[in-house]
Scaffold this motif. Structure first.
Motif, PDB file in Angstrom:
ATOM      1  N   PHE A  16       6.321  -1.940  -9.044  1.00 34.05           N
ATOM      2  CA  PHE A  16       5.644  -0.741  -8.551  1.00 34.05           C
ATOM      3  C   PHE A  16       5.915   0.491  -9.405  1.00 34.05           C
ATOM      4  O   PHE A  16       4.990   1.210  -9.775  1.00 34.05           O
ATOM      5  CB  PHE A  16       6.061  -0.470  -7.103  1.00 34.05           C
ATOM      6  N   HIS A  17       7.187   0.768  -9.680  1.00 32.69           N
ATOM      7  CA  HIS A  17       7.502   1.979 -10.451  1.00 32.69           C
ATOM      8  C   HIS A  17       8.908   1.852 -11.033  1.00 32.69           C
ATOM      9  O   HIS A  17       9.806   1.322 -10.370  1.00 32.69           O
ATOM     10  CB  HIS A  17       7.419   3.223  -9.567  1.00 32.69           C
ATOM     11  N   GLN A  52       2.639   1.635  -3.366  1.00 34.25           N
ATOM     12  CA  GLN A  52       1.693   2.062  -4.395  1.00 34.25           C
ATOM     13  C   GLN A  52       1.393   3.554  -4.264  1.00 34.25           C
ATOM     14  O   GLN A  52       1.292   4.272  -5.264  1.00 34.25           O
ATOM     15  CB  GLN A  52       0.398   1.254  -4.284  1.00 34.25           C
ATOM     16  N   THR A 112       0.832  -1.203   0.000  1.00 33.94           N
ATOM     17  CA  THR A 112       0.000   0.000   0.000  1.00 33.94           C
ATOM     18  C   THR A 112       0.870   1.258   0.000  1.00 33.94           C
ATOM     19  O   THR A 112       0.633   2.203  -0.760  1.00 33.94           O
ATOM     20  CB  THR A 112      -0.936   0.017   1.214  1.00 33.94           C
TER      21      THR A 112
END
Length: 204
Positions: A129-130, A89, A86
């Motif tokens: 995620f990124h 994100q 969480t």
């Protein structure tokens, strides 16, 4: 001593105990964000410091490798069931919210589970995620040093009925550091991507 007197004494002791707990909590909170004595009373918060770790590509890095850009630093681990995904994100969405300004920010995940989080494991995890997220691991001693610098709590917890064997309890703050590794701000776990992006923009 009569029963009413005993009950009164117990109530009094309970109140004293509660006040002690509240006082200790306030003391801990004060010390967590207390100005560093090394700053001569300048008000600089004593969070952050030098570290020597290994990135998700297996390259040895230090805090100096991230100089010149703001850093969003989060301590977590890849087997974390909910809080870490969480938080990461939220960081990823904040980076997207920044647009072109994201080039001036490096988001970083520092593991608190170096036994399982090898560079290869971290690489697969952070890339989910990124694309700009950097995963850092190291020896237990290196991780402990970094966690102390950022005042991060973490503790291994045995899981009796799980194939994982253990989990790791840890604090869940996201730290915003400047281009010289100095503390600027922090975010609670319930911060929104928009709030984080707005704070970052105010510091650029």
């Amino acid at each position: 001593m009569s029963n009413p007197q005993q009950r009164g004494l117990k109530r009094g002791l309970a109140i004293v105990a509660a006040l002690v707990v509240i006082g200790l909590g306030a003391f801990a909170a004060y010390n967590w964000l207390a100005p560093s004595k090394d700053e001569g009373g300048s008000g600089q918060v004593a969070i952050g410091g030098a570290f020597e770790l290994v990135d998700h590509n297996g390259r040895a890095v230090t805090d100096k490798d991230f100089a010149g850009r703001l850093m969003l630093i989060y301590f977590g681990f890849t087997h974390c069931p909910d809080i870490c995904p969480t938080g990461l994100q939220t960081i990823a969405m904040a980076m997207d919210e920044l647009g072109s300004a994201a080039d001036k920010v490096t988001p970083i995940l520092i593991t608190v589970d170096p036994e399982r989080d090898t560079p290869a494991v971290m690489k697969e995890y952070v890339e989910a995620f990124h694309e700009r997220l950097v995963g850092l691991t190291g020896t237990p001693e290196q991780i402990a040093k970094a966690a102390r610098a950022y005042r991060v709590y973490y503790q291994k917890v045995a899981l009796k009925d799980s194939s994982l064997g253990y989990s790791v309890d840890h604090s869940g703050f996201i730290y915003l550091m400047d281009g010289q590794g100095r503390y600027l701000s922090h975010f609670r776990h319930d911060a929104t991507p928009e709030q984080i992006a707005q704070r970052i923009k105010s510091k650029l």
